[in-house]
Design a protein around this motif. Sequence first.
Motif, PDB file in Angstrom:
ATOM      1  N   UNK A  33      62.444 -39.092  62.875  1.00 17.96           N
ATOM      2  CA  UNK A  33      62.548 -40.254  61.993  1.00 17.96           C
ATOM      3  C   UNK A  33      61.376 -41.184  62.258  1.00 17.96           C
ATOM      4  N   UNK A  34      60.745 -41.637  61.207  1.00 12.65           N
ATOM      5  CA  UNK A  34      59.585 -42.514  61.374  1.00 12.65           C
ATOM      6  C   UNK A  34      60.043 -43.971  61.516  1.00 12.65           C
ATOM      7  N   UNK A  35      59.105 -44.797  61.986  1.00 14.23           N
ATOM      8  CA  UNK A  35      59.346 -46.224  62.124  1.00 14.23           C
ATOM      9  C   UNK A  35      59.166 -46.881  60.763  1.00 14.23           C
ATOM     10  N   UNK A  36      60.201 -47.584  60.283  1.00 13.19           N
ATOM     11  CA  UNK A  36      60.112 -48.216  58.956  1.00 13.19           C
ATOM     12  C   UNK A  36      58.934 -49.185  58.879  1.00 13.19           C
ATOM     13  N   UNK A  37      58.582 -49.801  59.983  1.00 16.05           N
ATOM     14  CA  UNK A  37      57.490 -50.763  59.978  1.00 16.05           C
ATOM     15  C   UNK A  37      56.151 -50.099  59.688  1.00 16.05           C
ATOM     16  N   UNK A  38      56.059 -48.771  59.937  1.00 12.04           N
ATOM     17  CA  UNK A  38      54.814 -48.063  59.660  1.00 12.04           C
ATOM     18  C   UNK A  38      54.505 -48.027  58.164  1.00 12.04           C
ATOM     19  N   UNK A  39      55.547 -48.155  57.324  1.00  8.00           N
ATOM     20  CA  UNK A  39      55.312 -48.166  55.872  1.00  8.00           C
ATOM     21  C   UNK A  39      54.478 -49.376  55.452  1.00  8.00           C
ATOM     22  N   UNK A  40      54.652 -50.503  56.154  1.00 11.60           N
ATOM     23  CA  UNK A  40      53.843 -51.690  55.852  1.00 11.60           C
ATOM     24  C   UNK A  40      52.370 -51.401  56.102  1.00 11.60           C
ATOM     25  N   UNK A  41      52.092 -50.704  57.187  1.00 12.24           N
ATOM     26  CA  UNK A  41      50.706 -50.357  57.488  1.00 12.24           C
ATOM     27  C   UNK A  41      50.160 -49.331  56.500  1.00 12.24           C
ATOM     28  N   UNK A  42      51.007 -48.383  56.106  1.00  2.26           N
ATOM     29  CA  UNK A  42      50.597 -47.390  55.110  1.00  2.26           C
ATOM     30  C   UNK A  42      50.199 -48.074  53.806  1.00  2.26           C
ATOM     31  N   UNK A  43      51.021 -49.006  53.316  1.00  2.21           N
ATOM     32  CA  UNK A  43      50.723 -49.683  52.055  1.00  2.21           C
ATOM     33  C   UNK A  43      49.508 -50.597  52.188  1.00  2.21           C
ATOM     34  N   UNK A  44      49.367 -51.255  53.337  1.00  2.68           N
ATOM     35  CA  UNK A  44      48.223 -52.145  53.527  1.00  2.68           C
ATOM     36  C   UNK A  44      46.914 -51.359  53.509  1.00  2.68           C
ATOM     37  N   UNK A  45      46.888 -50.174  54.166  1.00  2.00           N
ATOM     38  CA  UNK A  45      45.673 -49.345  54.162  1.00  2.00           C
ATOM     39  C   UNK A  45      45.432 -48.770  52.782  1.00  2.00           C
ATOM     40  N   UNK A  46      46.486 -48.361  52.098  1.00  2.00           N
ATOM     41  CA  UNK A  46      46.339 -47.813  50.739  1.00  2.00           C
ATOM     42  C   UNK A  46      45.753 -48.853  49.791  1.00  2.00           C
ATOM     43  N   UNK A  47      46.149 -50.116  49.976  1.00  6.14           N
ATOM     44  CA  UNK A  47      45.691 -51.174  49.072  1.00  6.14           C
ATOM     45  C   UNK A  47      44.303 -51.698  49.404  1.00  6.14           C
ATOM     46  N   UNK A  48      43.940 -51.660  50.678  1.00  4.60           N
ATOM     47  CA  UNK A  48      42.646 -52.225  51.066  1.00  4.60           C
ATOM     48  C   UNK A  48      41.579 -51.167  51.289  1.00  4.60           C
ATOM     49  N   UNK A  49      41.987 -49.919  51.570  1.00  7.51           N
ATOM     50  CA  UNK A  49      41.027 -48.847  51.780  1.00  7.51           C
ATOM     51  C   UNK A  49      40.469 -48.773  53.176  1.00  7.51           C
ATOM     52  N   UNK A 102      45.414 -55.751  65.131  1.00  5.87           N
ATOM     53  CA  UNK A 102      44.076 -55.219  65.344  1.00  5.87           C
ATOM     54  C   UNK A 102      43.851 -53.967  64.499  1.00  5.87           C
ATOM     55  N   UNK A 103      42.587 -53.628  64.294  1.00  4.22           N
ATOM     56  CA  UNK A 103      42.247 -52.408  63.579  1.00  4.22           C
ATOM     57  C   UNK A 103      42.801 -51.191  64.302  1.00  4.22           C
ATOM     58  N   UNK A 104      42.755 -51.226  65.629  1.00  4.66           N
ATOM     59  CA  UNK A 104      43.277 -50.117  66.425  1.00  4.66           C
ATOM     60  C   UNK A 104      44.762 -49.921  66.186  1.00  4.66           C
ATOM     61  N   UNK A 105      45.499 -51.015  66.110  1.00  2.69           N
ATOM     62  CA  UNK A 105      46.945 -50.925  65.869  1.00  2.69           C
ATOM     63  C   UNK A 105      47.228 -50.334  64.501  1.00  2.69           C
ATOM     64  N   UNK A 106      46.487 -50.798  63.481  1.00  2.00           N
ATOM     65  CA  UNK A 106      46.695 -50.279  62.130  1.00  2.00           C
ATOM     66  C   UNK A 106      46.423 -48.770  62.085  1.00  2.00           C
ATOM     67  N   UNK A 107      45.316 -48.323  62.715  1.00  2.00           N
ATOM     68  CA  UNK A 107      44.983 -46.899  62.736  1.00  2.00           C
ATOM     69  C   UNK A 107      46.036 -46.095  63.496  1.00  2.00           C
ATOM     70  N   UNK A 108      46.524 -46.660  64.605  1.00  2.00           N
ATOM     71  CA  UNK A 108      47.544 -45.966  65.383  1.00  2.00           C
ATOM     72  C   UNK A 108      48.840 -45.829  64.603  1.00  2.00           C
ATOM     73  N   UNK A 109      49.194 -46.839  63.842  1.00  2.00           N
ATOM     74  CA  UNK A 109      50.413 -46.799  63.030  1.00  2.00           C
ATOM     75  C   UNK A 109      50.315 -45.713  61.953  1.00  2.00           C
TER      76      UNK A 109
END
Length: 298
Positions: free
Chosen positions: A1-17, A29-36
């Motif tokens: 099961x994935x962490x629901x909070x990771x979806x926020x990072x997925x959408x943020x990267x999808x929207x900003x590139x 941090x950028x490192x945290x976003x990439x790790x998520x």
Amino acid sequence: MFDWNDLRHFLAVARTGSTLAAGHALRVSQTTAARRIAALEQALGVALFERRQSGYALTPAGEALRAHAEAVEAAASGFADAAAKQDREASGTVRLSAQEIHAITVLAPILRDLHQAHPAIRIELDTSEAMRDLAAGEADIALRSVRRPSGGGLVCRRVADEPWTAYCSRSYAAANGIPENVEAFRRHTLIGGGGEGIWRIYRNWLAQHGLESSVMIQHGSLTGVFAAVRSGAGIAVLPCFVADADPELVRCMPVPPNVERGVWLVTHERLRHVPRVRVVMDFLAAELTRVARRQARD
């Protein structure tokens, strides 16, 4: 099961590139976003992005899942809005049990302010001397003066200490002076009573100091004792939490150290998250604590 909070990072990267821009948007941090993102891909077993020199681009699988992630985001936002609305629109009846002495002194202005802040909440104030059974549903909230509330399933907040000491009115002090020590109390009129439980403790204090014969007026309730002292009829031992809130009363003795009794707000665990009960508990706790802190400063 994935962490629901990771979806926020997925959408943020999808929207900003990029993970850098997503990190800025989410205040991580950028490192945290990439790790998520990496953690979400590993949990799903699907590559969501292509890592390019120019940034992150959604894979076909990522594109297909984006709409689902946005639906989860919308549902979470709707849930938060509904919860906030429940809090804003807290309404209905809350049954509050309190001693009469608290009801007519410290609680009276607080309940006035509570009504102004939350007009949709109706308070039923029960000042019976009987201790209501919260587990049995006899009250929603109780304000109790005890060492520690007892009973299964109770949620308790201590809002003040409750030492007791001797008080008289300003008019009594002007006419008769204030006794400088216990021996001097013999030359003054003492008021006794206060109800069965209180009088037992009070009478023991009088007996310890040989002052029982100085009691010239006795009341059947603590409210009666309080009113008699306030009228200038004599001196009595009163709870500081109540007496210090009245500008007409003055202390005749210092407050004793090592106070065991306290003033507690109590509800039952099944009610603690009911919006109207939570609103009243939080409001009363904040205001009663403020009263206690002001008295401590004074």
